[in-house]
Design a protein around this motif. Structure first.
Motif, PDB file in Angstrom:
ATOM      1  N   ALA A 190      43.941  20.075  27.798  1.00 55.03           N
ATOM      2  CA  ALA A 190      44.634  19.000  27.083  1.00 55.03           C
ATOM      3  C   ALA A 190      44.243  17.635  27.644  1.00 55.03           C
ATOM      4  CB  ALA A 190      46.148  19.202  27.178  1.00 55.03           C
ATOM      5  N   VAL A 191      44.080  17.542  28.964  1.00 50.28           N
ATOM      6  CA  VAL A 191      43.655  16.275  29.579  1.00 50.28           C
ATOM      7  C   VAL A 191      42.253  15.907  29.106  1.00 50.28           C
ATOM      8  CG1 VAL A 191      43.022  15.188  31.761  1.00 50.28           C
ATOM      9  CG2 VAL A 191      45.125  16.505  31.609  1.00 50.28           C
ATOM     10  N   ALA A 192      41.348  16.893  29.111  1.00 49.35           N
ATOM     11  CA  ALA A 192      39.973  16.624  28.676  1.00 49.35           C
ATOM     12  C   ALA A 192      39.936  16.192  27.211  1.00 49.35           C
ATOM     13  CB  ALA A 192      39.107  17.858  28.893  1.00 49.35           C
ATOM     14  N   LEU A 193      40.696  16.862  26.361  1.00 47.38           N
ATOM     15  CA  LEU A 193      40.712  16.518  24.937  1.00 47.38           C
ATOM     16  C   LEU A 193      41.295  15.136  24.702  1.00 47.38           C
ATOM     17  CD1 LEU A 193      41.793  19.939  23.407  1.00 47.38           C
ATOM     18  CD2 LEU A 193      39.653  18.738  22.946  1.00 47.38           C
ATOM     19  N   SER A 194      42.314  14.778  25.484  1.00 52.75           N
ATOM     20  CA  SER A 194      42.951  13.472  25.286  1.00 52.75           C
ATOM     21  C   SER A 194      42.000  12.327  25.633  1.00 52.75           C
ATOM     22  CB  SER A 194      44.217  13.369  26.135  1.00 52.75           C
ATOM     23  OG  SER A 194      43.898  13.302  27.523  1.00 52.75           O
ATOM     24  N   LEU A 238      38.355  12.764  25.870  1.00 49.04           N
ATOM     25  CA  LEU A 238      37.025  12.916  25.284  1.00 49.04           C
ATOM     26  C   LEU A 238      37.036  13.216  23.795  1.00 49.04           C
ATOM     27  CD1 LEU A 238      35.422  15.132  28.088  1.00 49.04           C
ATOM     28  CD2 LEU A 238      35.126  12.664  27.772  1.00 49.04           C
ATOM     29  N   GLY A 239      38.158  13.750  23.292  1.00 46.76           N
ATOM     30  CA  GLY A 239      38.169  14.219  21.922  1.00 46.76           C
ATOM     31  C   GLY A 239      37.431  15.548  21.825  1.00 46.76           C
ATOM     32  N   PRO A 240      37.520  16.216  20.680  1.00 48.63           N
ATOM     33  CA  PRO A 240      36.839  17.506  20.530  1.00 48.63           C
ATOM     34  C   PRO A 240      35.323  17.353  20.655  1.00 48.63           C
ATOM     35  CG  PRO A 240      38.427  17.118  18.757  1.00 48.63           C
ATOM     36  CD  PRO A 240      38.268  15.811  19.476  1.00 48.63           C
ATOM     37  N   GLY A 241      34.698  18.355  21.242  1.00 43.91           N
ATOM     38  CA  GLY A 241      33.248  18.307  21.371  1.00 43.91           C
ATOM     39  C   GLY A 241      32.768  19.088  22.579  1.00 43.91           C
ATOM     40  N   PRO A 242      31.441  19.218  22.726  1.00 46.41           N
ATOM     41  CA  PRO A 242      30.874  20.014  23.832  1.00 46.41           C
ATOM     42  C   PRO A 242      31.162  19.435  25.206  1.00 46.41           C
ATOM     43  CG  PRO A 242      29.147  18.814  22.654  1.00 46.41           C
ATOM     44  CD  PRO A 242      30.391  18.670  21.840  1.00 46.41           C
ATOM     45  N   ASP A 243      31.411  18.111  25.299  1.00 51.31           N
ATOM     46  CA  ASP A 243      31.696  17.525  26.612  1.00 51.31           C
ATOM     47  C   ASP A 243      32.946  18.126  27.233  1.00 51.31           C
ATOM     48  OD1 ASP A 243      29.488  15.916  26.573  1.00 51.31           O
ATOM     49  OD2 ASP A 243      30.547  14.088  26.009  1.00 51.31           O
ATOM     50  N   VAL A 244      33.890  18.541  26.391  1.00 50.48           N
ATOM     51  CA  VAL A 244      35.116  19.144  26.919  1.00 50.48           C
ATOM     52  C   VAL A 244      34.791  20.428  27.669  1.00 50.48           C
ATOM     53  CG1 VAL A 244      37.295  20.253  26.286  1.00 50.48           C
ATOM     54  CG2 VAL A 244      36.630  18.101  25.203  1.00 50.48           C
ATOM     55  N   ASP A 245      33.936  21.263  27.064  1.00 47.27           N
ATOM     56  CA  ASP A 245      33.560  22.517  27.736  1.00 47.27           C
ATOM     57  C   ASP A 245      32.804  22.236  29.034  1.00 47.27           C
ATOM     58  OD1 ASP A 245      34.698  24.054  25.736  1.00 47.27           O
ATOM     59  OD2 ASP A 245      32.865  24.102  24.546  1.00 47.27           O
ATOM     60  N   LEU A 261      32.585   9.932  30.150  1.00 44.79           N
ATOM     61  CA  LEU A 261      32.677   8.734  29.317  1.00 44.79           C
ATOM     62  C   LEU A 261      31.741   7.643  29.812  1.00 44.79           C
ATOM     63  CD1 LEU A 261      36.532   8.539  28.714  1.00 44.79           C
ATOM     64  CD2 LEU A 261      34.771   9.017  27.003  1.00 44.79           C
ATOM     65  N   ARG A 262      31.669   7.470  31.134  1.00 42.10           N
ATOM     66  CA  ARG A 262      30.761   6.461  31.676  1.00 42.10           C
ATOM     67  C   ARG A 262      29.320   6.808  31.362  1.00 42.10           C
ATOM     68  NH1 ARG A 262      34.337   6.562  36.233  1.00 42.10           N
ATOM     69  NH2 ARG A 262      32.931   7.967  37.342  1.00 42.10           N
ATOM     70  N   ALA A 263      28.973   8.087  31.469  1.00 43.95           N
ATOM     71  CA  ALA A 263      27.602   8.502  31.169  1.00 43.95           C
ATOM     72  C   ALA A 263      27.279   8.264  29.696  1.00 43.95           C
ATOM     73  CB  ALA A 263      27.422   9.983  31.517  1.00 43.95           C
ATOM     74  N   ALA A 264      28.268   8.480  28.818  1.00 45.67           N
ATOM     75  CA  ALA A 264      28.033   8.268  27.388  1.00 45.67           C
ATOM     76  C   ALA A 264      27.778   6.807  27.078  1.00 45.67           C
ATOM     77  CB  ALA A 264      29.229   8.769  26.583  1.00 45.67           C
ATOM     78  N   ARG A 265      28.313   5.915  27.897  1.00 43.99           N
ATOM     79  CA  ARG A 265      28.089   4.479  27.696  1.00 43.99           C
ATOM     80  C   ARG A 265      26.804   4.021  28.369  1.00 43.99           C
ATOM     81  NH1 ARG A 265      33.666   4.060  29.704  1.00 43.99           N
ATOM     82  NH2 ARG A 265      35.090   4.250  27.919  1.00 43.99           N
ATOM     83  N   ARG A 266      26.033   5.023  28.919  1.00 43.02           N
ATOM     84  CA  ARG A 266      24.745   4.736  29.566  1.00 43.02           C
ATOM     85  C   ARG A 266      24.909   3.856  30.805  1.00 43.02           C
ATOM     86  NH1 ARG A 266      20.490   6.346  26.525  1.00 43.02           N
ATOM     87  NH2 ARG A 266      20.935   6.860  24.365  1.00 43.02           N
TER      88      ARG A 266
END
Length: 320
Positions: A41-45, A47-54, A93-98
């Motif tokens: 639940a923390v990861a989803l809140s 990151l939202g749904p997606g492979p990053d959660v796994d 999240l930081r990695a996604a923002r490059r």
């Protein structure tokens, strides 16, 4: 009634955490299953749904495996596990923002390293046995990711291994799945003493540097390295034993000194992380650090990959 249930859950968490800290793999697995919904639940809140959660959930399980000995309040282990997930999600999240995070793996407090934490509890030998079950291509990224102190980001691992960042992600995903299988398969077996190997690794790095200072590094290479040892950087072959010796002697002649910062020692893979001290008259002679990433064959080093810590941006600009 609610308070009674909470007290029961805290008591169960306490018992399971203390058992896990004694090396009970089943107890750790039960803890992760108990708290998986809250962790997810923390990861989803964040990151939202997606492979990053796994990915974050898998990372969190491995961090918990290595760091369960850090938990000081066993009754609050659920909050600790959610904190691990929260840190991992923010890193994603930081990695996604490059932007390059300071550390992509939640680390212990200052002045400790993952290796020190590994030495603190009984699971350490079991973990290393599982790591050794991975193929060499998967073993190196996972060891750098979870046990090094300065080569932990996807980009750093990619540069050290000479492979694309996407390949690093893919291999880490495969490695995590392989570790899960290996950990389950080796849970009941006898494992070698990781602490002993680590102590021997620290002794070897100090002996190697002392021999180099005496002008005897060639003897170390002849004794501890295979005759056809290969020196690489970013996955590219640079040369063999002659270049290793010449490089070490050249740096020493220039006044550069190496100071061990971390040692990772497995049966087939050894990493020495070094701080580099440049002479006062040539402060930019070498980058601030280097990792010696070494694979072993028959107990002797057969491949040495060097990864140099990038220079600070201000230094690069000043020398450009």
């Amino acid at each position: 009634m609610t308070r009674v249930l909470e007290d029961v859950e805290r008591a169960e968490d306490t018992a399971l955490t203390r058992a896990a800290q004694r090396g009970d793999a089943t107890a750790l697995g039960l803890l992760l299953e108990r708290h998986r919904p809250g962790m997810r639940a923390v990861a989803l809140s964040l990151l939202g749904p997606g492979p990053d959660v796994d990915d974050v959930m898998q990372d969190a399980a491995l961090v918990a495996l290595r760091r369960i000995g850090d938990v000081r309040d066993p009754a609050a282990v659920g909050a600790w596990l959610r904190m691990v997930v929260r840190n991992g999600s923010r890193t994603a999240l930081r990695a996604a923002r490059r932007t390059e995070p300071l550390a992509e793996v939640p680390l212990p407090p200052a002045l400790t390293t993952p290796e020190h934490v590994l030495d603190k509890h009984a699971l350490r030998d079991w973990i290393w046995e599982a790591v050794e079950e991975l193929s060499p291509a998967l073993r190196l990224p996972v060891v750098l990711r979870y046990f090094s102190t300065g080569v932990t980001s996807y980009q750093q691992i990619a540069e050290a291994c000479g492979i694309p960042v996407g390949t690093v992600r893919s291999r880490l995903n495969q490695a995590r799945a392989g570790l899960a299988r290996a950990l389950e398969a080796t849970a009941a077996g006898a494992h070698e003493d990781a602490r002993r190997r680590t102590e021997e690794g620290w002794l070897e790095v100090h002996e190697t540097l002392a021999a180099a200072e005496r002008g005897e590094y060639d003897k170390v290479v002849a004794d501890r390295y295979t005759p056809d040892v290969t020196l690489l950087s970013a996955g590219r072959r640079l040369g063999g034993s002659g270049l290793l010796v010449a490089g070490m002697e050249g740096d020493l002649s220039a006044g550069v000194r190496q100071h061990p910062a971390n040692v990772i020692a497995g049966r087939s893979l050894v990493v020495w992380e070094m701080d580099l001290a440049n002479p006062p008259d040539a402060p930019d002679h070498c980058p601030p650090g280097v990792a010696w990433i070494m694979t072993l064959e028959g107990g002797r080093i057969d491949r040495v990959s060097l990864y140099h810590t990038p220079r600070p941006a201000s230094t690069v600009q000043a020398t450009a």
